[in-house]
Design a protein around this motif. Structure first.
Motif, PDB file in Angstrom:
ATOM      1  N   LEU A  14       0.787  -1.308   0.072  1.00  0.00           N
ATOM      2  CA  LEU A  14       0.036  -0.010  -0.069  1.00  0.00           C
ATOM      3  C   LEU A  14       0.896   0.989   0.032  1.00  0.00           C
ATOM      4  O   LEU A  14       1.814   1.408   0.868  1.00  0.00           O
ATOM      5  CB  LEU A  14      -0.966  -0.100   1.328  1.00  0.00           C
ATOM      6  CG  LEU A  14      -1.528   1.463   1.458  1.00  0.00           C
ATOM      7  CD1 LEU A  14      -2.693   1.674   0.486  1.00  0.00           C
ATOM      8  CD2 LEU A  14      -2.296   1.376   3.098  1.00  0.00           C
ATOM      9  N   VAL A  15       0.645   2.157  -0.633  1.00  0.00           N
ATOM     10  CA  VAL A  15       1.300   3.599  -0.935  1.00  0.00           C
ATOM     11  C   VAL A  15       0.232   4.561  -0.327  1.00  0.00           C
ATOM     12  O   VAL A  15      -0.834   4.556  -1.163  1.00  0.00           O
ATOM     13  CB  VAL A  15       1.716   3.810  -2.262  1.00  0.00           C
ATOM     14  CG1 VAL A  15       2.538   5.099  -2.202  1.00  0.00           C
ATOM     15  CG2 VAL A  15       2.704   2.702  -2.714  1.00  0.00           C
ATOM     16  N   ILE A  44      -3.074   0.215  -3.995  1.00  0.00           N
ATOM     17  CA  ILE A  44      -2.381  -0.940  -3.570  1.00  0.00           C
ATOM     18  C   ILE A  44      -1.648  -1.676  -4.959  1.00  0.00           C
ATOM     19  O   ILE A  44      -2.214  -1.758  -5.966  1.00  0.00           O
ATOM     20  CB  ILE A  44      -3.406  -1.959  -2.971  1.00  0.00           C
ATOM     21  CG1 ILE A  44      -4.031  -1.411  -1.773  1.00  0.00           C
ATOM     22  CG2 ILE A  44      -2.809  -3.485  -2.626  1.00  0.00           C
ATOM     23  CD1 ILE A  44      -5.136  -2.402  -1.146  1.00  0.00           C
ATOM     24  N   PHE A  45      -0.281  -2.335  -4.516  1.00  0.00           N
ATOM     25  CA  PHE A  45       0.357  -2.547  -5.814  1.00  0.00           C
ATOM     26  C   PHE A  45       0.694  -4.184  -5.636  1.00  0.00           C
ATOM     27  O   PHE A  45       0.999  -4.446  -4.229  1.00  0.00           O
ATOM     28  CB  PHE A  45       1.466  -1.656  -5.816  1.00  0.00           C
ATOM     29  CG  PHE A  45       0.991  -0.323  -6.057  1.00  0.00           C
ATOM     30  CD1 PHE A  45       1.047   0.196  -7.679  1.00  0.00           C
ATOM     31  CD2 PHE A  45       0.868   0.536  -5.255  1.00  0.00           C
ATOM     32  CE1 PHE A  45       0.778   1.524  -7.794  1.00  0.00           C
ATOM     33  CE2 PHE A  45       0.496   1.959  -5.470  1.00  0.00           C
ATOM     34  CZ  PHE A  45       0.478   2.188  -6.752  1.00  0.00           C
ATOM     35  N   PRO A  46       1.024  -4.960  -6.655  1.00  0.00           N
ATOM     36  CA  PRO A  46       1.231  -6.326  -6.405  1.00  0.00           C
ATOM     37  C   PRO A  46       2.628  -6.594  -6.184  1.00  0.00           C
ATOM     38  O   PRO A  46       3.168  -7.775  -5.642  1.00  0.00           O
ATOM     39  CB  PRO A  46       0.931  -6.722  -8.026  1.00  0.00           C
ATOM     40  CG  PRO A  46       1.189  -5.737  -8.704  1.00  0.00           C
ATOM     41  CD  PRO A  46       0.830  -4.504  -7.936  1.00  0.00           C
ATOM     42  N   ASP A  47       3.585  -5.628  -6.157  1.00  0.00           N
ATOM     43  CA  ASP A  47       4.969  -6.006  -5.740  1.00  0.00           C
ATOM     44  C   ASP A  47       5.765  -4.651  -5.163  1.00  0.00           C
ATOM     45  O   ASP A  47       5.162  -3.561  -5.380  1.00  0.00           O
ATOM     46  CB  ASP A  47       5.595  -6.631  -7.012  1.00  0.00           C
ATOM     47  CG  ASP A  47       5.456  -5.788  -8.007  1.00  0.00           C
ATOM     48  OD1 ASP A  47       5.977  -4.571  -7.962  1.00  0.00           O
ATOM     49  OD2 ASP A  47       5.216  -6.260  -9.285  1.00  0.00           O
ATOM     50  N   TYR A  48       6.795  -4.839  -4.616  1.00  0.00           N
ATOM     51  CA  TYR A  48       7.487  -3.700  -4.258  1.00  0.00           C
ATOM     52  C   TYR A  48       8.059  -2.746  -5.150  1.00  0.00           C
ATOM     53  O   TYR A  48       7.920  -1.613  -5.143  1.00  0.00           O
ATOM     54  CB  TYR A  48       8.716  -4.228  -3.296  1.00  0.00           C
ATOM     55  CG  TYR A  48       9.464  -2.999  -2.649  1.00  0.00           C
ATOM     56  CD1 TYR A  48       8.902  -2.447  -1.617  1.00  0.00           C
ATOM     57  CD2 TYR A  48      10.783  -2.612  -3.258  1.00  0.00           C
ATOM     58  CE1 TYR A  48       9.795  -1.258  -0.987  1.00  0.00           C
ATOM     59  CE2 TYR A  48      11.321  -1.750  -2.617  1.00  0.00           C
ATOM     60  CZ  TYR A  48      10.873  -0.819  -1.416  1.00  0.00           C
ATOM     61  OH  TYR A  48      11.260   0.159  -0.822  1.00  0.00           O
ATOM     62  N   ILE A  87       5.197   3.533   2.037  1.00  0.00           N
ATOM     63  CA  ILE A  87       4.977   2.040   1.585  1.00  0.00           C
ATOM     64  C   ILE A  87       4.699   1.236   2.740  1.00  0.00           C
ATOM     65  O   ILE A  87       5.702   1.032   3.549  1.00  0.00           O
ATOM     66  CB  ILE A  87       6.145   1.410   0.726  1.00  0.00           C
ATOM     67  CG1 ILE A  87       6.385   2.330  -0.514  1.00  0.00           C
ATOM     68  CG2 ILE A  87       5.954   0.248   0.133  1.00  0.00           C
ATOM     69  CD1 ILE A  87       7.663   2.100  -1.390  1.00  0.00           C
ATOM     70  N   VAL A  88       3.756   0.423   2.752  1.00  0.00           N
ATOM     71  CA  VAL A  88       3.310  -0.546   3.563  1.00  0.00           C
ATOM     72  C   VAL A  88       3.493  -1.923   3.172  1.00  0.00           C
ATOM     73  O   VAL A  88       2.509  -2.030   2.096  1.00  0.00           O
ATOM     74  CB  VAL A  88       1.808  -0.116   4.529  1.00  0.00           C
ATOM     75  CG1 VAL A  88       1.352  -1.173   5.391  1.00  0.00           C
ATOM     76  CG2 VAL A  88       1.829   1.045   5.032  1.00  0.00           C
ATOM     77  N   HIS A  89       4.089  -2.860   3.877  1.00  0.00           N
ATOM     78  CA  HIS A  89       4.206  -4.135   3.243  1.00  0.00           C
ATOM     79  C   HIS A  89       2.888  -5.139   3.769  1.00  0.00           C
ATOM     80  O   HIS A  89       2.939  -5.746   4.892  1.00  0.00           O
ATOM     81  CB  HIS A  89       5.546  -4.687   3.840  1.00  0.00           C
ATOM     82  CG  HIS A  89       6.655  -4.008   3.169  1.00  0.00           C
ATOM     83  ND1 HIS A  89       7.418  -4.507   2.058  1.00  0.00           N
ATOM     84  CD2 HIS A  89       7.135  -2.946   3.595  1.00  0.00           C
ATOM     85  CE1 HIS A  89       8.458  -3.461   2.015  1.00  0.00           C
ATOM     86  NE2 HIS A  89       8.568  -2.700   3.023  1.00  0.00           N
ATOM     87  N   MET A  90       1.836  -4.864   3.084  1.00  0.00           N
ATOM     88  CA  MET A  90       0.655  -5.331   3.396  1.00  0.00           C
ATOM     89  C   MET A  90       0.853  -6.799   3.508  1.00  0.00           C
ATOM     90  O   MET A  90       0.136  -7.696   4.238  1.00  0.00           O
ATOM     91  CB  MET A  90      -0.560  -5.153   2.229  1.00  0.00           C
ATOM     92  CG  MET A  90      -0.968  -3.537   2.320  1.00  0.00           C
ATOM     93  SD  MET A  90      -2.249  -3.287   1.312  1.00  0.00           S
ATOM     94  CE  MET A  90      -3.566  -4.240   1.969  1.00  0.00           C
ATOM     95  N   HIS A  91       1.432  -7.662   2.648  1.00  0.00           N
ATOM     96  CA  HIS A  91       1.562  -8.952   2.599  1.00  0.00           C
ATOM     97  C   HIS A  91       2.246  -9.690   3.962  1.00  0.00           C
ATOM     98  O   HIS A  91       1.897 -10.765   4.352  1.00  0.00           O
ATOM     99  CB  HIS A  91       2.503  -9.635   1.534  1.00  0.00           C
ATOM    100  CG  HIS A  91       3.970  -9.022   1.335  1.00  0.00           C
ATOM    101  ND1 HIS A  91       5.053  -9.649   2.065  1.00  0.00           N
ATOM    102  CD2 HIS A  91       4.487  -7.716   1.111  1.00  0.00           C
ATOM    103  CE1 HIS A  91       5.942  -8.891   1.771  1.00  0.00           C
ATOM    104  NE2 HIS A  91       5.715  -7.790   1.381  1.00  0.00           N
TER     105      HIS A  91
END
Length: 82
Positions: free
Chosen positions: A12-13, A37-41, A65-69
């Motif tokens: 998430l950005v 929300i993006f599929p990769d870093y 940038i939040v590492h949702m995974h």
């Protein structure tokens, strides 16, 4: 179900104006900018850079940038993924 090679690592950005430069408290929660929300870093980083560059003149504006995974699967100890 995605295989191991194509595992989604959601990021998430978002950003907003901080109350002061020494805290992580936002001035107005209603004004947060949810970029997406993006599929990769890599794609999240590209979006973050774009937004950060657009607001470079406002010292109080910050994007994150939040590492949702990592939050969705906290037991996964995969340290190699960004």
């Amino acid at each position: 179900m995605p295989d191991g090679k194509n595992k989604q690592l959601l990021h998430l950005v978002f950003g907003g104006e901080l109350s002061n430069l020494e805290s992580m408290e936002f001035r107005d929660l209603d004004a947060l900018d949810i970029v997406g929300i993006f599929p990769d870093y890599a794609s999240a980083l590209q979006a973050w850079k774009s937004k950060a560059q657009m607001t470079v003149d406002n010292a109080h504006m910050r994007y994150f940038i939040v590492h949702m995974h990592r939050m969705l699967d906290p037991h996964n100890e995969n340290k190699t993924a960004s």
